[in-house]
Scaffold this motif. Sequence first.
Motif, short mmCIF file in Angstrom:
data_model
loop_
_atom_site.label_atom_id
_atom_site.label_comp_id
_atom_site.label_asym_id
_atom_site.label_seq_id
_atom_site.Cartn_x
_atom_site.Cartn_y
_atom_site.Cartn_z
N HIS A 16 0.84 -1.21 0.00
CA HIS A 16 0.00 0.00 0.00
C HIS A 16 0.87 1.25 0.00
O HIS A 16 0.60 2.20 -0.76
CB HIS A 16 -0.91 -0.01 1.22
CG HIS A 16 -1.69 1.26 1.41
ND1 HIS A 16 -2.78 1.58 0.63
CD2 HIS A 16 -1.50 2.32 2.26
CE1 HIS A 16 -3.25 2.76 1.00
NE2 HIS A 16 -2.50 3.23 1.99
N ILE A 17 1.90 1.27 0.83
CA ILE A 17 2.79 2.43 0.90
C ILE A 17 3.43 2.69 -0.46
O ILE A 17 3.44 3.82 -0.96
CB ILE A 17 3.89 2.20 1.97
CG1 ILE A 17 3.27 2.14 3.36
CG2 ILE A 17 4.94 3.29 1.90
CD1 ILE A 17 4.22 1.58 4.43
N VAL A 18 3.97 1.64 -1.06
CA VAL A 18 4.65 1.78 -2.35
C VAL A 18 3.67 2.27 -3.42
O VAL A 18 4.00 3.15 -4.23
CB VAL A 18 5.30 0.45 -2.77
CG1 VAL A 18 5.80 0.52 -4.21
CG2 VAL A 18 6.45 0.11 -1.82
N GLU A 19 2.47 1.72 -3.41
CA GLU A 19 1.47 2.11 -4.40
C GLU A 19 1.13 3.59 -4.29
O GLU A 19 1.04 4.31 -5.30
CB GLU A 19 0.21 1.26 -4.21
CG GLU A 19 -0.69 1.20 -5.43
CD GLU A 19 -0.05 0.47 -6.60
OE1 GLU A 19 -0.29 0.91 -7.75
OE2 GLU A 19 0.69 -0.51 -6.39
N GLU A 20 0.94 4.04 -3.09
CA GLU A 20 0.53 5.44 -2.87
C GLU A 20 1.63 6.42 -3.25
O GLU A 20 1.38 7.41 -3.95
CB GLU A 20 0.14 5.64 -1.41
CG GLU A 20 -1.16 4.96 -1.00
CD GLU A 20 -2.37 5.56 -1.69
OE1 GLU A 20 -2.58 6.77 -1.56
OE2 GLU A 20 -3.09 4.80 -2.37
N ILE A 21 2.85 6.18 -2.81
CA ILE A 21 3.90 7.17 -3.08
C ILE A 21 4.41 7.09 -4.52
O ILE A 21 4.88 8.09 -5.06
CB ILE A 21 5.07 7.05 -2.07
CG1 ILE A 21 5.78 5.72 -2.16
CG2 ILE A 21 4.57 7.29 -0.66
CD1 ILE A 21 6.96 5.58 -1.19
N SER A 22 4.26 5.92 -5.16
CA SER A 22 4.68 5.81 -6.57
C SER A 22 3.78 6.62 -7.48
O SER A 22 4.19 7.01 -8.58
CB SER A 22 4.66 4.34 -7.01
OG SER A 22 5.59 3.58 -6.30
N ALA A 23 2.54 6.87 -7.05
CA ALA A 23 1.58 7.59 -7.88
C ALA A 23 1.68 9.11 -7.75
O ALA A 23 0.99 9.84 -8.47
CB ALA A 23 0.16 7.14 -7.53
N LEU A 24 2.54 9.58 -6.87
CA LEU A 24 2.66 11.03 -6.65
C LEU A 24 3.32 11.73 -7.83
O LEU A 24 4.10 11.12 -8.57
CB LEU A 24 3.49 11.27 -5.38
CG LEU A 24 2.74 11.13 -4.06
CD1 LEU A 24 3.72 10.92 -2.92
CD2 LEU A 24 1.88 12.36 -3.81
N PRO A 25 3.04 13.03 -8.02
CA PRO A 25 3.76 13.81 -9.04
C PRO A 25 5.26 13.73 -8.81
O PRO A 25 5.73 13.66 -7.66
CB PRO A 25 3.23 15.24 -8.82
CG PRO A 25 1.92 15.06 -8.16
CD PRO A 25 2.04 13.84 -7.31
N LYS A 26 6.02 13.78 -9.90
CA LYS A 26 7.47 13.57 -9.83
C LYS A 26 8.22 14.89 -10.03
O LYS A 26 7.89 15.69 -10.90
CB LYS A 26 7.91 12.57 -10.91
CG LYS A 26 7.20 11.22 -10.86
CD LYS A 26 7.50 10.47 -9.58
CE LYS A 26 6.98 9.04 -9.64
NZ LYS A 26 5.52 8.96 -9.63
N VAL A 27 9.25 15.08 -9.20
CA VAL A 27 10.18 16.20 -9.31
C VAL A 27 11.57 15.68 -8.97
O VAL A 27 11.73 14.55 -8.52
CB VAL A 27 9.81 17.36 -8.34
CG1 VAL A 27 8.46 17.99 -8.70
CG2 VAL A 27 9.81 16.86 -6.90
N THR A 28 12.57 16.51 -9.17
CA THR A 28 13.91 16.13 -8.73
C THR A 28 13.96 16.13 -7.21
O THR A 28 13.48 17.06 -6.55
CB THR A 28 14.96 17.11 -9.27
OG1 THR A 28 14.98 17.01 -10.70
CG2 THR A 28 16.35 16.80 -8.73
N VAL A 29 14.51 15.05 -6.64
CA VAL A 29 14.64 14.95 -5.18
C VAL A 29 16.10 14.68 -4.82
O VAL A 29 16.80 13.92 -5.48
CB VAL A 29 13.73 13.84 -4.60
CG1 VAL A 29 12.27 14.17 -4.85
CG2 VAL A 29 14.05 12.47 -5.17
#
Length: 330
Positions: A166-179
Amino acid sequence: MLNHSNHDIFDWNPSYCDAVWQEIIQLRTEASTRKFWRCRTVSETFVLMYSPPATEQNDRFIQFAEMFKRYEVPVPTIYEYDLDNGYFLLEDVGVEDFHTQYELRNVDHCVALAFSCLRNIQSINEPIIPPYERKRFVQELEVFRDNLCFSLIDVNTDVVQSYFEHIVEEISALPKVTVHRDYHCKNLLVRSEPPFLGVVDFQDALVGPITYDLASLLYDCYWDHEHATIEKQIEIFWSQGLAMQYREAITHQEFSVLLKLTALQRLLKAAGIFVRLWLERKQTTHLKYVLPTLRKAQDICEEIEAVRPLGLWLQREVIPVTLLAIRRQN
């Protein structure tokens, strides 16, 4: 060059400066194979870095340093290097880290500096930065599972596997930027002159979840921010630091939950890495951070209904046994 150390880097003669060091201070041990020294001449201060070519991606370090500079992120200038041996002469971008400033109760000032810089980092759009792929999040949780749960305390994780997913699914779907990926109090330094901030340990940057660096900053493995501070800073970032197109697509509450899930993944990964340092290198420097990191993860789980059973599992099955295991190691 005067040989003040038994490390071979002090046989190196960089042409950039007159390297007759008046003082040499070896800097803190970090969770990598690199070594650092602050070296003072009569009039200047530099940092020498030994970055073993066999274990570190030194070409990427050079590329990313140049890239971050273009986007006005205050990373160290590389004055000179010897790639064959992994020797670097770097700008000294600050003596005091955020941890020291936090102890002086300068949290709000430091976080404001970090937020300002974070906007620059998130504006970077360069093809040389790899993506933070979903499989990497999975592999990082496996670092926690394999090193802490299996090797250190022999606890099975099957019962909580669905929460990891669940954690991986949720954060993988977030908008992407340089981190930056390690945007915490030991990699952020305070300077007395503009830009008043120094940023180090940037070479592992990826294009990943927009919440990632904020999660690293507020749920720091090396400092316990008060809950009220975390909530206040999340609100400030959402209203001032988050680009308008994202604020229009997500509520403050949704952003807060996703940020905390990002922090949860990162905290579990970090606890696994800290244990791995001891198991593989007999490096005990980070063992003292394992339990505080796990307790932060447990606290996050208690706030979010979807992962609350994971927090109970940490509380009952992991933290007590880890405490005993670390006591035995010490």
